[in-house]
Design a protein around this motif. Structure first.
Motif, PDB file in Angstrom:
ATOM      1  N   PRO A 166       0.986  -1.251  -0.115  1.00 43.94           N
ATOM      2  CA  PRO A 166      -0.103  -0.011   0.002  1.00 43.94           C
ATOM      3  C   PRO A 166       0.845   1.223   0.098  1.00 43.94           C
ATOM      4  O   PRO A 166       0.162   2.323  -0.406  1.00 43.94           O
ATOM      5  CB  PRO A 166      -1.048  -0.109   1.380  1.00 43.94           C
ATOM      6  N   PHE A 167       2.071   1.245   0.261  1.00 43.24           N
ATOM      7  CA  PHE A 167       3.061   2.216   0.582  1.00 43.24           C
ATOM      8  C   PHE A 167       3.817   2.264  -0.797  1.00 43.24           C
ATOM      9  O   PHE A 167       4.770   3.422  -0.758  1.00 43.24           O
ATOM     10  CB  PHE A 167       3.729   2.219   1.718  1.00 43.24           C
ATOM     11  N   MET A 168       3.840   1.637  -1.643  1.00 45.51           N
ATOM     12  CA  MET A 168       4.633   1.585  -2.854  1.00 45.51           C
ATOM     13  C   MET A 168       4.164   2.329  -4.093  1.00 45.51           C
ATOM     14  O   MET A 168       4.836   2.468  -4.878  1.00 45.51           O
ATOM     15  CB  MET A 168       5.127   0.355  -3.281  1.00 45.51           C
ATOM     16  N   GLY A 169       3.040   2.908  -4.121  1.00 47.82           N
ATOM     17  CA  GLY A 169       2.537   3.581  -5.337  1.00 47.82           C
ATOM     18  C   GLY A 169       2.286   2.731  -6.209  1.00 47.82           C
ATOM     19  O   GLY A 169       2.450   1.565  -6.408  1.00 47.82           O
ATOM     20  N   ALA A 170       2.124   3.293  -7.229  1.00 48.55           N
ATOM     21  CA  ALA A 170       1.877   2.682  -8.571  1.00 48.55           C
ATOM     22  C   ALA A 170       2.914   2.045  -9.426  1.00 48.55           C
ATOM     23  O   ALA A 170       4.397   2.388  -9.105  1.00 48.55           O
ATOM     24  CB  ALA A 170       1.222   3.728  -9.779  1.00 48.55           C
ATOM     25  N   SER A 171       2.749   0.833  -9.825  1.00 44.89           N
ATOM     26  CA  SER A 171       4.154   0.225 -10.439  1.00 44.89           C
ATOM     27  C   SER A 171       4.517   1.107 -11.510  1.00 44.89           C
ATOM     28  O   SER A 171       3.870   1.634 -12.437  1.00 44.89           O
ATOM     29  CB  SER A 171       3.297  -1.209 -11.271  1.00 44.89           C
ATOM     30  N   GLY A 172       5.862   1.180 -11.617  1.00 47.72           N
ATOM     31  CA  GLY A 172       6.528   2.176 -12.496  1.00 47.72           C
ATOM     32  C   GLY A 172       6.610   3.432 -12.247  1.00 47.72           C
ATOM     33  O   GLY A 172       7.523   4.208 -12.668  1.00 47.72           O
ATOM     34  N   SER A 173       5.975   4.027 -10.899  1.00 52.09           N
ATOM     35  CA  SER A 173       6.250   5.411 -10.413  1.00 52.09           C
ATOM     36  C   SER A 173       7.303   5.418  -9.681  1.00 52.09           C
ATOM     37  O   SER A 173       7.939   4.102  -8.834  1.00 52.09           O
ATOM     38  CB  SER A 173       4.881   5.680  -9.675  1.00 52.09           C
TER      39      SER A 173
END
Length: 602
Positions: A118-125
């Motif tokens: 939940p804290f990793m943001g969008a994939s590739g962001s």
């Protein structure tokens, strides 16, 4: 991820464990004397004789006087190597040792990945959100049931979070500078907390910044008063260490006098040659230098010296122990976060920075969990005759057309005529350009920019990167959507000249000195002064921390009220904490010295 050290005693090639062209800081100096007129990439603060121990032999002797110890520390440390070095020495002395590895109590990788997702943001962001986890969340509950082995002479629990075991035993804390952690990460020699996976550098750094560093720093603060010994582990098969009581005494002194952190330097797609040509000790074979982490304290350390041995601790030790002395009347507002940063952007014989902007205060809080936003200024330290800065929009800016052209360029690789949309102003030495959040900007080629800014430093929304690749041959991330949620299109035309170019004015003048105010934007919570003097000048902190740099002249000396004396050369950043009170600046060169001072204004 632990690095397994061969039990045969075969040497480990440390160069394979750190991916960088930069040398390691020496663990011991050849001589203390140096040329104060030259930039020093390894500044240190002396503690006096007998304060720093060197080598595992002395550390094992100290450990052997106890029945149990907890070896806690940061991410990226080669724990298996530490265990082997100490185990060999302790067994040679006849001690029986029971080792407990914290890695054996970590939650499974799948469970950990789900917890941090939940804290990793969008994939590739490149951005996530700062975690509200604690270090204990990474471990199983049965960690609380571990007890020292009653039959062994000594029980040692080791790894990040070892103090969570809660034993009635000394805590030894093993620290690692952030630059060395990243060099190890890039080499695949260090991975994220609770993970053995080597992934791409952007994803691993994002995980470190938004999750691992957050929980490890909070744990470090919680156990600060329990730490008995602090060790620096940036070298292979070598450790320097000191008693925490001596560290606290050193931090206390710094918080009331003057200090400088250890800078570090990075190449980049637009990087220049000024730092390479003018800062001794940097690897001249590096392709360029784009940034200096001159004073970006989430990633800087403070170096102490004793008997020519050096020991570096992360800057947050100072803030955890002495934030009120450092920040004075602003400590209640910022807590243990230091509010101001200084760094260099080198485009001399280099290229343009990307066309970019930074998030508004509400946006950075809501999207990324930061407490304050990335409001910046560009102080021009050096400039070619035709140097310039992109800042603000042209009077007739059409936001929709600007966005269409940016998106078309991203899709096709065709260049954008940026001058049709963004104003380009000439830059010269000592100019100050104001870049409050939401302002479109870029430093063009030919500048050495001293970036005087709020501390957040990774929230750059790139809209256009001049259709180029990074040093690894890949496009850098473009963030048009984020940018257009934050851009202020009212900062255009005449308003740019009126509001985003600082207009210096004289605040005070006497026979030998002049104090200039370089007003910042109303959105900036910090302000800038420049002090110009021939011989010396006395300054009062008024319970406000001063971040400073010599921007013209060869060398200045600071004499604090407690008698501390430190000399600084051109382009070196130094800090006078609020608690220092009154201090003097002495010009040690010919001609007029000019010193920039940044401080929180409200």
């Amino acid at each position: 991820m632990n690095i397994d050290v061969e039990t045969s005693g075969a040497a480990v090639d440390y160069h394979q464990l750190r991916k960088t062209n930069q040398p390691l800081m020496p663990h011991r100096l050849e001589t203390i004397s140096g040329d104060d007129s030259l930039y020093n990439i390894y500044p240190f603060h002396s503690l006096g004789a007998g304060k720093i121990g060197s080598g595992y032999a002395g550390l094992s002797e100290w450990i052997s006087t106890h029945r149990a110890v907890m070896l806690d520390g940061y991410a990226g440390i080669f724990w298996n190597e530490i265990r082997k070095e100490l185990d060999d020495l302790l067994r040679e002395s006849g001690r029986t040792v029971e080792w407990v590895d914290m890695a054996g109590y970590l939650k499974g990788e799948a469970e950990t990945e789900a917890m941090v997702a939940p804290f990793m943001g969008a994939s590739g962001s490149v951005w996530g959100t700062k975690a509200d986890l604690s270090l204990s969340d990474f471990y199983r509950r049965d960690l609380e049931d571990i007890e020292p082995d009653g039959e062994a002479d000594l029980t040692i629990i080791y790894g990040p979070g070892a103090a969570l075991a809660g034993w009635d035993a000394p805590v030894l804390y093993f620290d690692l500078p952030k630059n060395e952690l990243q060099y190890r990460m890039r080499a695949g020699a260090a991975t994220n907390l609770g993970s053995g996976k080597v992934t791409d550098n952007v994803t691993m750094y994002k995980r470190f910044y938004f999750i691992d560093w957050v929980v490890l720093n909070a744990h470090k603060e919680r156990i600060l008063d329990r730490i008995t010994v602090i060790a620096d582990t940036q070298w292979q098969s070598q450790v320097n260490w000191m008693l925490a009581a001596d560290l606290r005494e050193g931090l206390k002194k710094l918080s009331g006098s003057v200090f400088r952190v250890r800078p570090w330097f990075e190449p980049g797609a637009w990087g220049g040659q000024w730092m390479k040509e003018n800062i001794p000790g940097l690897n001249p074979r590096e392709v360029n230098y784009a940034w200096s982490f001159e004073f970006i304290v989430p990633e800087n350390g403070i170096v102490f010296e004793s008997d020519r041995y050096l020991l570096e601790v992360s800057f947050d030790f100072l803030m955890f122990a002495e934030s009120r002395n450092v920040l004075g009347r602003h400590a209640g507002r910022f807590g243990t976060e230091f509010p101001i940063r200084f760094d260099f952007l080198d485009t001399v014989k280099g290229g343009n920075l990307s066309i970019q902007c930074h998030p508004t205060l509400d946006y950075i809080r809501r999207e990324f969990g930061e407490n304050f936003t990335q409001d910046e200024t560009y102080y021009i330290l050096e400039a070619d005759r035709d140097a310039s800065v992109y800042i603000g929009f042209q009077e007739e800016i059409d936001p929709a057309r600007f966005r269409r052209e940016l998106e078309h360029s991203q899709e096709t690789g065709e260049p954008v005529d940026i001058d049709q949309h963004v104003m380009c102003l000439p830059s010269k030495k000592h100019d100050l350009f104001l870049i409050p959040n939401g302002t479109v900007h870029s430093a063009a080629a030919g500048n050495l920019v001293l970036e005087i800014s709020a501390t957040p430093y990774i929230f750059t929304f790139k809209m256009y990167d001049w259709v180029r690749l990074d040093l690894n041959g890949k496009p850098r991330p473009i963030n048009i959507e984020h940018a257009f949620r934050n851009l202020n299109f009212e900062r255009k035309g005449k308003r740019v000249i009126d509001e985003l170019v600082s207009k210096p004015c004289v605040l005070r003048k006497d026979e030998d000195s002049t104090l200039y105010h370089l007003p910042t934007h109303t959105d900036h919570f910090y302000d800038v002064h420049r002090i110009e003097f021939s011989k010396e000048v006395e300054i009062e902190t008024e319970q406000v921390c001063h971040v400073m740099m010599l921007v013209e002249g060869s060398s200045v000396e600071v004499i604090a009220a407690d008698g501390t004396r430190m000399a600084f050369s051109y382009a070196e950043t130094f800090v006078v904490p609020a608690a220092a009170g009154r201090y003097r600046l002495i010009n040690r060169g010919a001609g007029v010295a000019r010193v920039v001072k940044a401080f929180v204004k409200y």
